[in-house]
Design a protein around this motif. Structure first.
Motif, PDB file in Angstrom:
ATOM      1  N   MET A   1      47.762 -36.749  42.387  1.00 15.92           N
ATOM      2  CA  MET A   1      47.611 -35.985  43.603  1.00 15.92           C
ATOM      3  C   MET A   1      48.906 -35.970  44.405  1.00 15.92           C
ATOM      4  SD  MET A   1      45.257 -34.341  45.127  1.00 15.92           S
ATOM      5  CE  MET A   1      44.269 -34.082  46.503  1.00 15.92           C
ATOM      6  N   PHE A   2      49.506 -37.150  44.576  1.00 14.57           N
ATOM      7  CA  PHE A   2      50.756 -37.246  45.310  1.00 14.57           C
ATOM      8  C   PHE A   2      51.862 -36.476  44.588  1.00 14.57           C
ATOM      9  CE2 PHE A   2      54.815 -39.421  45.984  1.00 14.57           C
ATOM     10  CZ  PHE A   2      54.980 -39.170  47.332  1.00 14.57           C
ATOM     11  N   LEU A   3      51.869 -36.564  43.263  1.00  9.74           N
ATOM     12  CA  LEU A   3      52.878 -35.881  42.459  1.00  9.74           C
ATOM     13  C   LEU A   3      52.763 -34.364  42.593  1.00  9.74           C
ATOM     14  CD1 LEU A   3      55.220 -36.357  40.564  1.00  9.74           C
ATOM     15  CD2 LEU A   3      53.627 -36.406  38.670  1.00  9.74           C
ATOM     16  N   ARG A   4      51.537 -33.864  42.639  1.00  9.88           N
ATOM     17  CA  ARG A   4      51.322 -32.426  42.812  1.00  9.88           C
ATOM     18  C   ARG A   4      51.867 -31.940  44.151  1.00  9.88           C
ATOM     19  NH1 ARG A   4      45.296 -30.759  41.138  1.00  9.88           N
ATOM     20  NH2 ARG A   4      45.663 -31.193  38.963  1.00  9.88           N
ATOM     21  N   LYS A   5      51.607 -32.691  45.224  1.00 12.30           N
ATOM     22  CA  LYS A   5      52.114 -32.329  46.544  1.00 12.30           C
ATOM     23  C   LYS A   5      53.636 -32.358  46.562  1.00 12.30           C
ATOM     24  CE  LYS A   5      48.260 -33.673  49.473  1.00 12.30           C
ATOM     25  NZ  LYS A   5      47.804 -34.548  50.544  1.00 12.30           N
ATOM     26  N   LEU A   6      54.215 -33.334  45.924  1.00 12.20           N
ATOM     27  CA  LEU A   6      55.670 -33.459  45.877  1.00 12.20           C
ATOM     28  C   LEU A   6      56.289 -32.267  45.136  1.00 12.20           C
ATOM     29  CD1 LEU A   6      58.105 -35.209  46.603  1.00 12.20           C
ATOM     30  CD2 LEU A   6      57.785 -36.385  44.431  1.00 12.20           C
ATOM     31  N   VAL A   7      55.697 -31.882  44.024  1.00 15.95           N
ATOM     32  CA  VAL A   7      56.189 -30.741  43.248  1.00 15.95           C
ATOM     33  C   VAL A   7      56.026 -29.457  44.062  1.00 15.95           C
ATOM     34  CG1 VAL A   7      55.768 -29.328  41.207  1.00 15.95           C
ATOM     35  CG2 VAL A   7      55.822 -31.813  41.000  1.00 15.95           C
ATOM     36  N   LEU A   8      54.893 -29.301  44.720  1.00 15.37           N
ATOM     37  CA  LEU A   8      54.641 -28.112  45.516  1.00 15.37           C
ATOM     38  C   LEU A   8      55.630 -28.001  46.685  1.00 15.37           C
ATOM     39  CD1 LEU A   8      52.862 -25.634  46.013  1.00 15.37           C
ATOM     40  CD2 LEU A   8      51.389 -27.093  47.391  1.00 15.37           C
ATOM     41  N   ILE A   9      55.861 -29.093  47.359  1.00 15.41           N
ATOM     42  CA  ILE A   9      56.811 -29.097  48.478  1.00 15.41           C
ATOM     43  C   ILE A   9      58.217 -28.790  47.979  1.00 15.41           C
ATOM     44  CG2 ILE A   9      57.931 -30.585  50.193  1.00 15.41           C
ATOM     45  CD1 ILE A   9      55.175 -31.917  50.606  1.00 15.41           C
ATOM     46  N   THR A  10      58.590 -29.367  46.860  1.00 17.62           N
ATOM     47  CA  THR A  10      59.918 -29.107  46.281  1.00 17.62           C
ATOM     48  C   THR A  10      60.075 -27.631  45.930  1.00 17.62           C
ATOM     49  OG1 THR A  10      59.964 -31.352  45.377  1.00 17.62           O
ATOM     50  CG2 THR A  10      61.527 -29.763  44.470  1.00 17.62           C
ATOM     51  N   ILE A  11      59.066 -27.041  45.335  1.00 16.04           N
ATOM     52  CA  ILE A  11      59.112 -25.621  44.967  1.00 16.04           C
ATOM     53  C   ILE A  11      59.227 -24.756  46.224  1.00 16.04           C
ATOM     54  CG2 ILE A  11      57.749 -23.718  44.017  1.00 16.04           C
ATOM     55  CD1 ILE A  11      56.751 -25.685  41.884  1.00 16.04           C
ATOM     56  N   LEU A  12      58.467 -25.087  47.255  1.00 16.71           N
ATOM     57  CA  LEU A  12      58.526 -24.333  48.501  1.00 16.71           C
ATOM     58  C   LEU A  12      59.902 -24.429  49.159  1.00 16.71           C
ATOM     59  CD1 LEU A  12      55.023 -25.032  50.080  1.00 16.71           C
ATOM     60  CD2 LEU A  12      55.865 -22.890  49.108  1.00 16.71           C
ATOM     61  N   ILE A  13      60.493 -25.590  49.146  1.00 17.19           N
ATOM     62  CA  ILE A  13      61.825 -25.769  49.734  1.00 17.19           C
ATOM     63  C   ILE A  13      62.858 -24.955  48.962  1.00 17.19           C
ATOM     64  CG2 ILE A  13      63.689 -27.440  50.093  1.00 17.19           C
ATOM     65  CD1 ILE A  13      61.513 -29.484  50.848  1.00 17.19           C
ATOM     66  N   VAL A  14      62.818 -25.013  47.645  1.00 13.36           N
ATOM     67  CA  VAL A  14      63.769 -24.261  46.824  1.00 13.36           C
ATOM     68  C   VAL A  14      63.578 -22.762  47.031  1.00 13.36           C
ATOM     69  CG1 VAL A  14      64.411 -23.696  44.440  1.00 13.36           C
ATOM     70  CG2 VAL A  14      64.067 -26.077  45.100  1.00 13.36           C
ATOM     71  N   LEU A  15      62.343 -22.315  47.056  1.00 20.26           N
ATOM     72  CA  LEU A  15      62.047 -20.909  47.249  1.00 20.26           C
ATOM     73  C   LEU A  15      62.506 -20.434  48.629  1.00 20.26           C
ATOM     74  CD1 LEU A  15      60.723 -18.411  46.000  1.00 20.26           C
ATOM     75  CD2 LEU A  15      58.569 -19.160  46.974  1.00 20.26           C
ATOM     76  N   SER A  16      62.243 -21.206  49.656  1.00 18.69           N
ATOM     77  CA  SER A  16      62.661 -20.847  51.020  1.00 18.69           C
ATOM     78  C   SER A  16      64.173 -20.773  51.131  1.00 18.69           C
ATOM     79  CB  SER A  16      62.151 -21.871  52.031  1.00 18.69           C
ATOM     80  OG  SER A  16      60.762 -21.943  52.000  1.00 18.69           O
ATOM     81  N   THR A  17      64.852 -21.755  50.584  1.00 18.69           N
ATOM     82  CA  THR A  17      66.309 -21.780  50.619  1.00 18.69           C
ATOM     83  C   THR A  17      66.892 -20.577  49.889  1.00 18.69           C
ATOM     84  OG1 THR A  17      66.224 -24.197  50.646  1.00 18.69           O
ATOM     85  CG2 THR A  17      68.333 -23.188  50.109  1.00 18.69           C
ATOM     86  N   THR A  18      66.330 -20.238  48.755  1.00 21.25           N
ATOM     87  CA  THR A  18      66.806 -19.089  47.983  1.00 21.25           C
ATOM     88  C   THR A  18      66.621 -17.796  48.770  1.00 21.25           C
ATOM     89  OG1 THR A  18      66.251 -20.222  45.928  1.00 21.25           O
ATOM     90  CG2 THR A  18      66.566 -17.838  45.814  1.00 21.25           C
ATOM     91  N   LEU A  19      65.461 -17.616  49.366  1.00 24.99           N
ATOM     92  CA  LEU A  19      65.194 -16.398  50.132  1.00 24.99           C
ATOM     93  C   LEU A  19      66.090 -16.285  51.357  1.00 24.99           C
ATOM     94  CD1 LEU A  19      61.321 -16.190  49.906  1.00 24.99           C
ATOM     95  CD2 LEU A  19      62.996 -14.775  48.724  1.00 24.99           C
TER      96      LEU A  19
END
Length: 115
Positions: A1-19
């Protein structure tokens, strides 16, 4: 569960930075042709434009006998962009028009047209 949240947050940060980064990096094509034309004008010509440089008509036209006298004699293409600034005509002259090369960067002529 914690790992899923960490991956999701990482993806969101990368996506936001790219945009956000895509919006900060602008290409030359993002400069409107009206501003290219406006920046080529003298101060006296700029004073003729009562509103904004955006208050203009941009059209791709064929170089012909009617407009050839306004265009650089070394210009060898048969089409050009004409940027006609609205509300610049006087009793003795037509509207102020700037002619821009098809590359949308190079001003190749200007004058008062009777359009």
């Amino acid at each position: 569960m914690f790992l899923r949240k960490l991956v999701l947050i990482t993806i969101l940060i990368v996506l936001s930075t790219t945009l956000m980064g895509c919006n900060l990096i602008q290409s030359k094509d993002s400069v409107p042709i009206e501003l290219i034309a406006f920046n080529s004008l003298t101060d006296e010509e700029k004073d003729l434009i009562p509103a904004s440089p955006k208050d203009s008509i941009v059209e791709k036209i064929t170089v012909n006998d009617e407009n050839k006298s306004f265009i650089d004699k070394n210009y060898d293409k048969d089409q050009v962009y004409a940027v006609t600034f609205n509300n610049t005509e006087t009793n003795s002259s037509g509207k102020l028009t700037v002619f821009v090369d098809l590359d949308k960067e190079t001003v190749v002529g200007k004058g008062f047209t009777s359009k």
